[in-house]
Motif scaffolding. Sequence first.
Motif, PDB file in Angstrom:
ATOM      1  N   GLY A  69      -9.646   5.453  -5.897  1.00  0.00           N
ATOM      2  CA  GLY A  69      -9.119   4.229  -5.318  1.00  0.00           C
ATOM      3  C   GLY A  69      -9.643   3.017  -6.060  1.00  0.00           C
ATOM      4  O   GLY A  69     -10.469   3.124  -6.981  1.00  0.00           O
ATOM      5  N   PRO A  70      -9.198   1.823  -5.686  1.00  0.00           N
ATOM      6  CA  PRO A  70      -9.586   0.611  -6.413  1.00  0.00           C
ATOM      7  C   PRO A  70     -11.096   0.441  -6.513  1.00  0.00           C
ATOM      8  O   PRO A  70     -11.805   0.477  -5.513  1.00  0.00           O
ATOM      9  CB  PRO A  70      -8.949  -0.515  -5.582  1.00  0.00           C
ATOM     10  CG  PRO A  70      -7.764   0.135  -4.935  1.00  0.00           C
ATOM     11  CD  PRO A  70      -8.212   1.531  -4.616  1.00  0.00           C
ATOM     12  N   ALA A  89       5.523   4.061 -13.284  1.00  0.00           N
ATOM     13  CA  ALA A  89       4.668   3.522 -12.224  1.00  0.00           C
ATOM     14  C   ALA A  89       3.336   4.260 -12.175  1.00  0.00           C
ATOM     15  O   ALA A  89       2.258   3.643 -12.059  1.00  0.00           O
ATOM     16  CB  ALA A  89       5.376   3.617 -10.887  1.00  0.00           C
ATOM     17  N   THR A  90       3.384   5.582 -12.267  1.00  0.00           N
ATOM     18  CA  THR A  90       2.162   6.391 -12.234  1.00  0.00           C
ATOM     19  C   THR A  90       1.331   6.174 -13.487  1.00  0.00           C
ATOM     20  O   THR A  90       0.096   6.026 -13.423  1.00  0.00           O
ATOM     21  CB  THR A  90       2.532   7.876 -12.089  1.00  0.00           C
ATOM     22  OG1 THR A  90       3.285   8.061 -10.888  1.00  0.00           O
ATOM     23  CG2 THR A  90       1.292   8.752 -12.060  1.00  0.00           C
ATOM     24  N   THR A 131       6.974  -3.586   0.935  1.00  0.00           N
ATOM     25  CA  THR A 131       6.528  -2.202   1.049  1.00  0.00           C
ATOM     26  C   THR A 131       7.293  -1.384   0.023  1.00  0.00           C
ATOM     27  O   THR A 131       8.296  -1.833  -0.542  1.00  0.00           O
ATOM     28  CB  THR A 131       6.809  -1.647   2.446  1.00  0.00           C
ATOM     29  OG1 THR A 131       8.236  -1.651   2.659  1.00  0.00           O
ATOM     30  CG2 THR A 131       6.128  -2.479   3.524  1.00  0.00           C
ATOM     31  N   ASP A 132       6.846  -0.165  -0.208  1.00  0.00           N
ATOM     32  CA  ASP A 132       7.585   0.711  -1.120  1.00  0.00           C
ATOM     33  C   ASP A 132       9.016   0.913  -0.646  1.00  0.00           C
ATOM     34  O   ASP A 132       9.960   0.886  -1.447  1.00  0.00           O
ATOM     35  CB  ASP A 132       6.879   2.061  -1.242  1.00  0.00           C
ATOM     36  CG  ASP A 132       5.618   1.989  -2.090  1.00  0.00           C
ATOM     37  OD1 ASP A 132       5.436   0.988  -2.816  1.00  0.00           O
ATOM     38  OD2 ASP A 132       4.819   2.943  -2.021  1.00  0.00           O
ATOM     39  N   ALA A 133       9.189   1.110   0.657  1.00  0.00           N
ATOM     40  CA  ALA A 133      10.528   1.375   1.188  1.00  0.00           C
ATOM     41  C   ALA A 133      11.438   0.164   1.027  1.00  0.00           C
ATOM     42  O   ALA A 133      12.607   0.303   0.622  1.00  0.00           O
ATOM     43  CB  ALA A 133      10.432   1.778   2.659  1.00  0.00           C
ATOM     44  N   ARG A 134      10.918  -1.016   1.330  1.00  0.00           N
ATOM     45  CA  ARG A 134      11.761  -2.215   1.227  1.00  0.00           C
ATOM     46  C   ARG A 134      12.086  -2.517  -0.233  1.00  0.00           C
ATOM     47  O   ARG A 134      13.205  -2.938  -0.555  1.00  0.00           O
ATOM     48  CB  ARG A 134      11.069  -3.406   1.879  1.00  0.00           C
ATOM     49  CG  ARG A 134      11.925  -4.666   1.917  1.00  0.00           C
ATOM     50  CD  ARG A 134      11.343  -5.698   2.871  1.00  0.00           C
ATOM     51  NE  ARG A 134      12.132  -6.919   2.866  1.00  0.00           N
ATOM     52  CZ  ARG A 134      11.815  -8.020   2.178  1.00  0.00           C
ATOM     53  NH1 ARG A 134      10.685  -8.056   1.466  1.00  0.00           N
ATOM     54  NH2 ARG A 134      12.592  -9.084   2.208  1.00  0.00           N
ATOM     55  N   PHE A 135      11.131  -2.307  -1.132  1.00  0.00           N
ATOM     56  CA  PHE A 135      11.417  -2.548  -2.542  1.00  0.00           C
ATOM     57  C   PHE A 135      12.431  -1.536  -3.069  1.00  0.00           C
ATOM     58  O   PHE A 135      13.325  -1.894  -3.846  1.00  0.00           O
ATOM     59  CB  PHE A 135      10.144  -2.489  -3.383  1.00  0.00           C
ATOM     60  CG  PHE A 135      10.405  -2.783  -4.841  1.00  0.00           C
ATOM     61  CD1 PHE A 135      10.625  -4.082  -5.256  1.00  0.00           C
ATOM     62  CD2 PHE A 135      10.447  -1.760  -5.771  1.00  0.00           C
ATOM     63  CE1 PHE A 135      10.890  -4.364  -6.596  1.00  0.00           C
ATOM     64  CE2 PHE A 135      10.710  -2.026  -7.111  1.00  0.00           C
ATOM     65  CZ  PHE A 135      10.926  -3.334  -7.526  1.00  0.00           C
ATOM     66  N   GLU A 176       3.253  -0.089  -4.019  1.00  0.00           N
ATOM     67  CA  GLU A 176       2.231  -0.784  -3.232  1.00  0.00           C
ATOM     68  C   GLU A 176       0.819  -0.521  -3.755  1.00  0.00           C
ATOM     69  O   GLU A 176      -0.034  -1.419  -3.750  1.00  0.00           O
ATOM     70  CB  GLU A 176       2.301  -0.346  -1.767  1.00  0.00           C
ATOM     71  CG  GLU A 176       3.500  -0.867  -0.999  1.00  0.00           C
ATOM     72  CD  GLU A 176       3.489  -0.358   0.428  1.00  0.00           C
ATOM     73  OE1 GLU A 176       2.581  -0.768   1.191  1.00  0.00           O
ATOM     74  OE2 GLU A 176       4.370   0.460   0.781  1.00  0.00           O
ATOM     75  N   VAL A 177       0.565   0.688  -4.204  1.00  0.00           N
ATOM     76  CA  VAL A 177      -0.781   1.029  -4.662  1.00  0.00           C
ATOM     77  C   VAL A 177      -1.172   0.198  -5.872  1.00  0.00           C
ATOM     78  O   VAL A 177      -2.349  -0.137  -6.065  1.00  0.00           O
ATOM     79  CB  VAL A 177      -0.890   2.543  -4.951  1.00  0.00           C
ATOM     80  CG1 VAL A 177      -0.007   2.961  -6.122  1.00  0.00           C
ATOM     81  CG2 VAL A 177      -2.339   2.938  -5.195  1.00  0.00           C
TER      82      VAL A 177
END
Length: 382
Positions: free
Chosen positions: A20-21, A88-89, A125-129, A175-176
């Motif tokens: 994580g960050p 993205a990954t 959010t991921d879904a909205r984007f 989002e991540v």
Amino acid sequence: MSSSRLPSALARAADAVRRGPHSTPPDGQRRTRRLAIGDPQADFTRFLAILDHQGLLGPDGWLRPEVQLLSVGDHFDWGRPAEREEAATSALHLVAWMAAHPADQAVLLLGNHDLGRVGELAGFTDARFAAAQAEADGIYRGEDTDEARERDFLTRYPELPNVELAARDFGNFREVQRDWVAYLLRAGRFRVAHAAAEHLLVLHAGVTREDLRVVGLPESHQAHAPTVADALNQALATAVAHWKEGPFSMPGLHQPGSATYGEGRGIFYHRPSLLPQDAAHRAATPRRRFDPHRLPPGLTQVVGHTRDKRTRELLAMPREGYRDGVLRYLVTDGTTLQYSLGTPPPTGPGEAVLIFTDGGMRESPVEAFELFDLNGHQEGQG
């Protein structure tokens, strides 16, 4: 060179993502090889292959202890629509791998694509984007985009300045990624600029005399890279300290785009232009285009953001003969201007220099992609 270095680095990156960050603090070790690398908008494996070709990777999958690497920004967004998930990954692994190095070894500088995660995309959010992108894909057609459909799109996604941003410019958002960018901003790991020598400044897209006046620097101080870097980084730190939620901005230096504001503006979007139609865009900060004659004399700036073909177009030069992968430079005395491939000759106190490092990493052959040697730069007489 042993191919085992790349799998080791990929494994290190995967471990860093799983954590994580986070950010590794400076270790104070002396670095005898200091290099700047242009916009890493390419597969992480290709980025590593370039480093390995230059002899910068160790067998443990990290940069060699004697190496300092400055990334000039834009760590996200590349490829065709079919490559979005992979891109993205890959970009996340790149950022995590860099952040896992000591902060004084792997220096992360901000680009407009990095800031887009906490700017135009701050509320997605991921879904909205994904929903916005699917719709934008059906509307965006370059100069043939249906304006009526785009206006309707922007009523529902007012954070965006146009459909192109969702379909192409910031097309690999997750989002991540925003979590990482926000963390690295608050941790002070992402920076605006780095002073590599007394008159040598590294940053994403360059600054003019007017931009430096925004941060309180008179022209008498604008050739001193440590002073310039400190002023720009302090402006960032102040903006981060005041940023609680919503799109991140830096007054006078960076303003993200929106449907009402238009495209984002400021020093992270900067491109030098001599085109008459860009005159209005060069008028005041923040902006997207600047007059290269207004660069601070006596200061050499190492930048990315603009490839050779685009630079030639904006400087009203023939685009034939452009090349990817190679370093380029611009020198001006405030009146005349020279643009050429390679690195600049020694310059005097009345001359300003831009060194361009964006070589189109995704398109350039690995062996042809050049990094800028910060140790090899000959300081001018500023």
